[in-house]
Design a protein around this motif. Structure first.
Motif, PDB file in Angstrom:
ATOM      1  N   ALA A 122      95.673 -13.657 -29.637  1.00 50.78           N
ATOM      2  CA  ALA A 122      96.657 -12.704 -29.131  1.00 50.78           C
ATOM      3  C   ALA A 122      97.219 -11.872 -30.274  1.00 50.78           C
ATOM      4  N   ARG A 123      97.532 -10.615 -29.963  1.00 52.68           N
ATOM      5  CA  ARG A 123      98.159  -9.711 -30.927  1.00 52.68           C
ATOM      6  C   ARG A 123      99.425  -9.145 -30.301  1.00 52.68           C
ATOM      7  N   GLY A 124     100.569  -9.459 -30.905  1.00 50.22           N
ATOM      8  CA  GLY A 124     101.831  -8.968 -30.372  1.00 50.22           C
ATOM      9  C   GLY A 124     102.075  -9.491 -28.967  1.00 50.22           C
ATOM     10  N   ARG A 125     102.426  -8.599 -28.044  1.00 51.02           N
ATOM     11  CA  ARG A 125     102.702  -8.986 -26.663  1.00 51.02           C
ATOM     12  C   ARG A 125     101.452  -8.976 -25.806  1.00 51.02           C
ATOM     13  N   ASN A 126     100.305  -8.614 -26.380  1.00 55.74           N
ATOM     14  CA  ASN A 126      99.069  -8.515 -25.610  1.00 55.74           C
ATOM     15  C   ASN A 126      98.418  -9.878 -25.425  1.00 55.74           C
ATOM     16  N   ALA A 127      97.871 -10.096 -24.237  1.00 57.30           N
ATOM     17  CA  ALA A 127      97.008 -11.262 -24.038  1.00 57.30           C
ATOM     18  C   ALA A 127      95.733 -11.024 -24.846  1.00 57.30           C
ATOM     19  N   PRO A 128      95.029 -12.073 -25.261  1.00 50.63           N
ATOM     20  CA  PRO A 128      93.799 -11.876 -26.042  1.00 50.63           C
ATOM     21  C   PRO A 128      92.773 -11.040 -25.275  1.00 50.63           C
ATOM     22  N   TYR A 129      92.174 -10.067 -25.971  1.00 51.57           N
ATOM     23  CA  TYR A 129      91.152  -9.227 -25.346  1.00 51.57           C
ATOM     24  C   TYR A 129      90.181  -8.702 -26.395  1.00 51.57           C
ATOM     25  N   VAL A 130      89.036  -8.246 -25.896  1.00 57.61           N
ATOM     26  CA  VAL A 130      88.035  -7.565 -26.711  1.00 57.61           C
ATOM     27  C   VAL A 130      87.944  -6.135 -26.198  1.00 57.61           C
ATOM     28  N   SER A 131      87.967  -5.161 -27.105  1.00 54.83           N
ATOM     29  CA  SER A 131      87.832  -3.761 -26.711  1.00 54.83           C
ATOM     30  C   SER A 131      86.371  -3.433 -26.455  1.00 54.83           C
ATOM     31  N   VAL A 132      86.126  -2.546 -25.488  1.00 57.31           N
ATOM     32  CA  VAL A 132      84.766  -2.193 -25.085  1.00 57.31           C
ATOM     33  C   VAL A 132      84.629  -0.676 -25.017  1.00 57.31           C
ATOM     34  N   CYS A 133      83.487  -0.183 -25.463  1.00 60.74           N
ATOM     35  CA  CYS A 133      83.135   1.226 -25.305  1.00 60.74           C
ATOM     36  C   CYS A 133      81.755   1.269 -24.667  1.00 60.74           C
ATOM     37  N   VAL A 134      81.593   2.091 -23.626  1.00 64.14           N
ATOM     38  CA  VAL A 134      80.337   2.148 -22.881  1.00 64.14           C
ATOM     39  C   VAL A 134      79.732   3.546 -22.973  1.00 64.14           C
ATOM     40  N   PHE A 135      78.461   3.595 -23.358  1.00 59.55           N
ATOM     41  CA  PHE A 135      77.674   4.825 -23.331  1.00 59.55           C
ATOM     42  C   PHE A 135      76.642   4.645 -22.217  1.00 59.55           C
ATOM     43  N   ALA A 136      76.464   5.642 -21.386  1.00 58.47           N
ATOM     44  CA  ALA A 136      75.473   5.523 -20.317  1.00 58.47           C
ATOM     45  C   ALA A 136      75.048   6.907 -19.850  1.00 58.47           C
ATOM     46  N   ARG A 137      73.882   6.956 -19.248  1.00 58.20           N
ATOM     47  CA  ARG A 137      73.361   8.223 -18.721  1.00 58.20           C
ATOM     48  C   ARG A 137      74.340   8.838 -17.735  1.00 58.20           C
ATOM     49  N   GLY A 138      74.431  10.150 -17.775  1.00 57.03           N
ATOM     50  CA  GLY A 138      75.285  10.853 -16.839  1.00 57.03           C
ATOM     51  C   GLY A 138      76.741  10.960 -17.247  1.00 57.03           C
ATOM     52  N   LEU A 139      77.143  10.260 -18.311  1.00 52.14           N
ATOM     53  CA  LEU A 139      78.536  10.350 -18.749  1.00 52.14           C
ATOM     54  C   LEU A 139      78.699  11.514 -19.715  1.00 52.14           C
ATOM     55  N   LEU A 140      79.715  12.313 -19.504  1.00 50.44           N
ATOM     56  CA  LEU A 140      80.003  13.387 -20.452  1.00 50.44           C
ATOM     57  C   LEU A 140      80.765  12.851 -21.655  1.00 50.44           C
ATOM     58  N   VAL A 141      81.509  11.782 -21.448  1.00 49.13           N
ATOM     59  CA  VAL A 141      82.279  11.147 -22.520  1.00 49.13           C
ATOM     60  C   VAL A 141      82.121   9.643 -22.365  1.00 49.13           C
ATOM     61  N   HIS A 142      81.996   8.932 -23.475  1.00 55.14           N
ATOM     62  CA  HIS A 142      81.890   7.478 -23.378  1.00 55.14           C
ATOM     63  C   HIS A 142      83.193   6.904 -22.814  1.00 55.14           C
ATOM     64  N   LEU A 143      83.102   5.701 -22.257  1.00 54.48           N
ATOM     65  CA  LEU A 143      84.225   5.087 -21.545  1.00 54.48           C
ATOM     66  C   LEU A 143      84.772   3.894 -22.319  1.00 54.48           C
ATOM     67  N   PHE A 144      86.083   3.695 -22.215  1.00 56.46           N
ATOM     68  CA  PHE A 144      86.741   2.576 -22.877  1.00 56.46           C
ATOM     69  C   PHE A 144      87.329   1.630 -21.847  1.00 56.46           C
ATOM     70  N   THR A 145      87.235   0.344 -22.122  1.00 48.71           N
ATOM     71  CA  THR A 145      87.874  -0.657 -21.283  1.00 48.71           C
ATOM     72  C   THR A 145      88.187  -1.877 -22.138  1.00 48.71           C
TER      73      THR A 145
END
Length: 201
Positions: A122-145
């Motif tokens: 955990a970092r600060g008030r955040n629950a533990p997580y892993v950041s994700v970036c997705v590149f895929a066909r048809g996307l004009l901009v990559h996506l974050f989740t």
């Protein structure tokens, strides 16, 4: 980027938009991109899943980037996710000791991806997580989740981002525990069960 119309030099036209894929597949993937955790580390977990398009079909040419903190919650500062030989320019691979927190994985022919990384703290008030970036066909901009890990419900309930997400969609950010340190996280780009994506401004 802009371009000038040769017939009207004083008139500047916008450059046409382009999708982010699948052209990235020639340069961005690197061998061992899925092996983020140092060899034999006791806090190693496996995260895997599929990338699906709006019709529910798996994408065989998507690219998933992961980055996250170590078990203590500290962001890694070690270099070397993709090391090259300074003499030949050849790929050396990870050193197998330092944790960089970064990985890049291309989906296989069935749209599946996996990574071995360390369980994030955990970092600060955040629950533990892993950041994700997705590149895929048809996307004009990559996506974050984000990938949150299930388990302790109190930090998940108190997480500043999760608490702002519609409860009906919150589950798209939380991986499923398959046991033995393995978690499944499918990424749905559109349609039913679409993953919650983040916009950074």
């Amino acid at each position: 980027m802009t371009k000038t119309d040769p017939g009207r030099p004083e008139h500047v036209l916008p450059t046409p938009s382009h999708t982010v894929g699948p052209f990235y597949g020639y340069a961005l993937p690197f061998p061992g991109g899925e092996d983020i955790a140092p060899l034999g580390h006791p806090d190693t977990i496996t995260v895997h899943g599929y990338v699906y398009d709006g019709a529910g079909d798996p994408l065989p040419d998507a690219l998933v980037e992961l980055w996250g903190p170590g078990p203590d919650g500290a962001l890694p500062t070690a270099d070397g996710s993709m090391r090259r030989d300074p003499a030949s320019g050849g790929f050396l691979g990870r050193n197998g000791v330092e944790f960089t927190g970064f990985g890049r994985i291309q989906t296989d022919a069935n749209g599946h991806w996996y990574a071995r990384t360390l369980r994030p703290g955990a970092r600060g008030r955040n629950a533990p997580y892993v950041s994700v970036c997705v590149f895929a066909r048809g996307l004009l901009v990559h996506l974050f989740t984000r990938i949150y890990l299930p388990g302790d419900e109190a930090p998940l309930a108190a997480d500043p981002l999760l608490s702002r997400v519609d409860p009906k969609r919150r589950g798209t950010l939380i991986a499923a525990d398959e046991g033995d340190g393995t978690y499944r996280f499918d990424i749905r780009l559109q349609g039913e069960g679409e993953t919650v994506f983040l916009e950074f401004q």
